[in-house]
Design an enzyme around this catalytic site. Structure first.
Site, short mmCIF file in Angstrom:
data_model
loop_
_atom_site.label_atom_id
_atom_site.label_comp_id
_atom_site.label_asym_id
_atom_site.label_seq_id
_atom_site.Cartn_x
_atom_site.Cartn_y
_atom_site.Cartn_z
N HIS A 109 -1.60 2.88 -5.76
CA HIS A 109 -0.13 2.75 -5.81
C HIS A 109 0.55 4.07 -5.47
CE1 HIS A 109 3.42 0.44 -6.75
NE2 HIS A 109 3.87 1.45 -7.45
N SER B 278 7.49 -0.25 -4.57
CA SER B 278 7.31 -0.51 -6.00
C SER B 278 8.57 -1.17 -6.58
CB SER B 278 6.95 0.80 -6.71
OG SER B 278 6.36 0.56 -7.95
N ASP C 203 -4.15 -0.63 -4.35
CA ASP C 203 -3.22 -0.73 -5.46
C ASP C 203 -3.85 -1.51 -6.62
OD1 ASP C 203 -0.87 -1.28 -7.08
OD2 ASP C 203 0.35 -0.86 -5.32
#
Lengths: 356, 356
Positions: free
Chosen positions: A330, A142, A301
């Site tokens: 995610h 991320s 995601d």
């Protein structure tokens, strides 16, 4: 004036050291008078200093998830083989952040920090504190992927291998707008008070709404449909419905965090962009990369979709796309599934074995 | 006391008639003392009364989008062939809604309304006002799809054909959580005041945050990446950046709406579920359907994903899955693309030509 927040203490997060870099100039202007990076290391740096792995952290995260979920003997990130350095990003609550610093940059006066600032600070830290000039691997998820990309573009000679997981080199418009809703959930709380609250509890409603948006975007439609949350376990708390899982898992996860820290990281996330190194030319920026790179988006995601990551991977010389499976979307990054962790480890092992 | 809101007037929305159904009992308890349905019709009911098409409306929508985007000579919904009845859903601002009713159910006292209430009210309207006992087609998008499904399950003998677009028969947990963030964006505004505001402008901040969440979930990551918004046109306003498109298109779209109307519809949306007709058994509910049904999800829809719609389609006897292409995701419903409108029309024409 600094605010006490036990959530960011070593007692809660696990041990870390604070390393001072002194005065640190920021890309957006201004400076942090005494930048402290919160650093956790695992394993031993060898004499050749060629077994170092750097892990930058994600939004709202610390070194802890990496320690508990990704690092360990027998794992790809094996402290018996590697010297693993997890650096908490600036503003994450452990490193210098709005709530833990005094004086001119405290709280709402905290300056804007960019991904490039983190990467420059990490480079300085590794060089000055550990004498590390080259990294066997940079790996992060991320916002940690944003920093990984930035490392590979900015310091190509120092990064032998790179593994950005579930994140992009250039933040997308959709991501910008999504992140803005997270920020607005917090700043719309009157208790936030322009950043001058006396406790995160003053901003409890805003933090709750922030968590509730994560419930929609951080996980996946399939996670909720299949009631995958029945497989998620925490000590001392249970849930029997999906609303209870939101209320008892996601909301408490964010309730203890510092609102200004989240806002500082979110602002940075919105503007991650390696093309700042090449006058806005993304292809030129990614073309600089010499690291062997495995680009690892997560299949479910919602906001770093595979296709966005693939597009960047295709611009990166010699890179490979390795899609990771996670029904948690995610938040698959939290390692709820053995299948995800196994594939991730397999990819990292393969990457680490490639001679570069 | 009723609140003036010109946005819902025939001058803004296009002509419609109000039909009173008198006192209307609600599934959730309570009643609407004098339910007025706002109805727009196009074309002429034939003597056999077998050319009627019903269109229920979506969240925040009225009959207007259907009139301007979906209905017209030469289109599948051709008023020269069909008698097309667009019924504004209860609480949408045109039909009886929190802001336009006096007395015991005004504003924050407005009772909870369910999809089943709308469908029962529409059935009564069609029978009592128009003498229509069977529908050649029920077609609707999003919450209109929820009503379409409910029609096909609840009144199988009355629905010859059904076309739910971009919506599910049973709302998903993910959708519930998403809708809750829309609601919380509004109710967290102090100006909302528990539903007792004096003007939607009092809730401007909440409506803005509500619009901003739609920007993330209503469109698609590809819409934003490709800057598709450059193709969207409005009179008297332009945008040069994606943030300007959000600010000048999406925010004004919702700013004029009534906050309590949005909340009433959102509560209803969260609980759409045809399995309420069969003791919670979704397969049994969908198994009741005798209408020839084309299930039409939109390929880029972020919250009514194709796979959720396919699952329901597979439980529906004799149905077909017809995925519609739109880079605009759920907001593809607004008909930004000729390709979308052409495929939709082709599907509806084919469906209407099937003998049932």
């Amino acid at each position: 004036m600094a605010l006490e927040n036990p959530f960011y203490s070593p007692e809660v997060q696990g041990p870390y050291d604070l390393h001072s870099l002194g005065r640190f100039e920021l890309e957006e202007g201004g400076a942090i008078p005494d930048l402290q990076l919160a650093v956790a290391t695992y394993g031993t740096l060898n004499d050749a200093k060629d077994n170092a792995i750097l892990v930058p952290t994600w939004f709202s995260g610390t070194h802890q998830t990496w320690e508990l979920t990704y690092i360990g003997p027998g794992r790809a990130l094996d402290p018996e083989k590697y010297f693993i350095v997890v650096v908490n990003q600036i503003g994450n609550g452990c490193s210098t952040s709005p709530h833990n610093t005094d004086g001119e940059i405290a709280m709402s006066a905290f300056p804007h920090v960019r991904i490039g600032d983190d990467v420059r600070a990490q480079e300085q830290l590794l060089r000055e504190v550990f004498g590390i000039e080259r990294l066997a691997l940079v790996v992060g998820g991320s916002m940690g992927a944003q920093q990984t990309w930035e490392w590979a573009v900015r310091f190509p000679d120092k990064v032998l291998r790179a593994a950005p997981i579930a994140g992009t080199a250039q933040n997308t418009p959709h991501d910008f707008l999504f992140t803005q809703t997270l920020m607005d959930a917090i700043t719309s709380d009157p208790g936030w008070n322009g950043g001058s609250y006396s406790s995160p509890a003053d901003v409890a409603d805003g933090l709750r709404r922030h968590a509730d948006i994560w419930a929609v975007m951080g996980l996946s439609t399939e996670f909720w449909r299949t009631e995958f949350w029945r497989n998620v376990e925490l000590p001392d708390v249970t849930w029997d419905t999906f609303v209870e899982f939101r209320d008892r898992f996601l909301r408490p996860t964010f309730a203890a965090m510092d609102p200004n820290a989240l806002l500082s990281m979110a602002w940075k996330w919105q503007r991650g962009d390696v093309a700042r190194n090449t006058g806005g030319d993304l292809a030129a920026a990614l073309g600089r990369i010499t690291a062997k790179t495995f680009v690892m988006p997560i299949d479910e995601d919602m906001f770093f979709p595979v296709r966005d990551c693939r597009r960047e991977q295709e611009l990166t010389p010699g890179s490979e796309l390795r899609v990771l499976p996670s029904i948690a979307g995610h938040f698959g990054l939290f390692g709820f599934e053995e299948t995800y962790l196994t594939q991730l480890d397999d990819n990292l092992r393969e990457l680490l074995e490639i001679e570069v």
